[in-house]
Design a protein around this motif. Structure first.
Motif: not given
Length: 223
Positions: A199-215
């Motif tokens: 599957v793809s890697t999921i990147l949460d960029l909704t907070d561009d100061l604190n991006p995170s890896v969801l999967r």
């Protein structure tokens, strides 16, 4: 029984692409290859097709659906992309990454969680799916080829699942996968290549100061 459209992976036949696009515009749903797993898809702008995908996947209307865009500039039409996020994404597209971003008004409500205004978008590094998107002129829905759960977060893109890969990736050989979906979709796209099980890697960029890896998936996380 689903029609199988066989395409050259690097130079998809124009006539067949036209047939695919016309069917999508008429509300068809398809099984098609991406640079990650095989996906169930349809025209993002076809309400009836999206409803059929939800029914097929047994997904309630509050479960978000990911879709594929043709480029980073195309993403910017459907999501709000900050300067910081643009720099992050520029080095990752096209590729096996799903970006969670604030949605614009162009994103149909039917693919969003009603409690949130974020959306999951990918730009695939895959010639056939790219050709379909560009010929259609709209993004296409991309949800993994299984029948019970979405290929990303089950509720609102905000909770990582440690077992997501094992649970969601369909590990059937390609022809068995085709047989499984032959009575469930209108057509199947086959580019002749072996399909991926990652599957793809999921990147949460909704907070561009604190991006995170969801999967963590096929793509190497940049942070």
């Amino acid at each position: 029984m689903a029609t199988i459209h066989r395409l050259h992976p690097d130079n998809p036949q124009a006539r067949t692409i036209t047939q695919i696009v016309n069917a999508l515009r008429d509300g068809a749903i398809m099984l098609y290859p991406t640079d990650t797993v095989y996906a169930i898809g349809c025209d993002l702008m076809s309400k009836s097709a999206i409803e059929r995908v939800r029914k097929l996947k047994q997904m309630s209307n509050d479960k978000p659906l990911t879709f594929l865009c043709s480029s980073l500039s195309n993403i910017a039409e459907y999501a709000i992309v900050s300067n910081a996020n643009y720099r992050t994404m520029k080095s990752l597209v096209p590729g096996p990454y799903t970006f969670i971003l604030p949605a614009t008004k162009l994103v149909p409500k039917l693919v969003l969680n009603p409690k949130r205004k974020t959306t999951g978008i990918r730009v695939p590094d895959h010639g056939v799916s790219q050709t379909i998107i560009e010929a259609l002129g709209n993004p296409i829905i991309s949800t993994s080829a299984n029948l019970t759960e979405d290929d990303i977060d089950e509720e609102d893109f905000s909770h990582q699942s440690k077992n997501a890969k094992q649970r969601n990736v369909c590990e059937l050989p390609k022809m068995e996968l085709f047989d499984r979906f032959s009575k469930l979709v209108d057509f199947i796209v086959d580019d002749g290549s072996d399909h991926s099980y990652e599957v793809s890697t999921i990147l949460d960029l909704t907070d561009d100061l604190n991006p995170s890896v969801l999967r963590q998936g096929l793509g190497v996380a940049p942070f």
